[in-house]
Design an enzyme around this catalytic site. Sequence first.
Site, PDB file in Angstrom:
ATOM      1  CD  GLU A 164      40.533  41.551  56.998  1.00  0.00           C
ATOM      2  OE1 GLU A 164      40.773  40.858  55.984  1.00  0.00           O
ATOM      3  OE2 GLU A 164      40.600  41.102  58.165  1.00  0.00           O
ATOM      4  CG  ASP A 176      40.024  36.103  49.874  1.00  0.00           C
ATOM      5  OD1 ASP A 176      40.079  36.037  51.108  1.00  0.00           O
ATOM      6  OD2 ASP A 176      40.390  37.087  49.223  1.00  0.00           O
TER       7      ASP A 176
END
Length: 266
Positions: free
Chosen positions: A53, A64
């Site tokens: 990814e 995140d």
Amino acid sequence: MNSSAENMNRLDRLFSNKKNDILSVFLTAGFPRIDSTADIIEELASQGADMVEIGVPFSDPMADGTVIQHSSAVALKNGMNLSLLLEQAAEARKRVPDMPFVLMSYLNPLYHYGMERLLADCRDAGIDAIIIPDLPFSEYMREYRPLCKKYGIHMIMLITPETSIERIHLIDDNCSGFIYMVSAASTTGSRHSFTPEQTGYFRKIADMGLKNPRLIGFGISNRSTYADACANSSGGIIGSMFIKCLESTPSIREAVAELMKRLGQE
């Protein structure tokens, strides 16, 4: 999309050939160095990762945690941008012809690049799928689903423990590639173990009989959490732990080896 084996999307081919214990590894393009993307992908492939990814660094990565936020800040300072990322992905594709590549980005940089242009360039660079955490499902259905089909690129959707059963079925019926199961309603980051509530959520989704394969991400950092992910889906997605390995070891080869050791894959 032509479904013959030679023309099949690499992601489809992976899930067709391997049903369990799939290892997907996240990296931030341009981290730790501006030119490290292709080298990292090649090393991950050589040491047994099944797919990668590739993260587009972004100034406000809301899903995140601090580790990946830091890697994005470093990559942006190094000069990484979407056009350069696609060039580096194309270089990595020459070295690694069969591993699926998944592009992960927030919507803002992709919107400015142009979605149809992006999908065409992703196809040309050898990218098989895209993850956009902040893309509304209704917008995907209205504007981007036809483009994804046109260019043979999967749009991967995320589900969390809070996602309704109705929405999960909508995603399963209208998306392809795999379903990204977020292990908890939180940001990315390493955890030592999953809670009983999390494993209950994994089992509930497994019992739904969805047609798309599932991978579990967020919080996978050791043998235990990776094994739990593999026991309850087709495999696990590793992000923050690998970024930490890249930061703490002197070479890409050693960073990948350290990750594999921590996951019990050495």
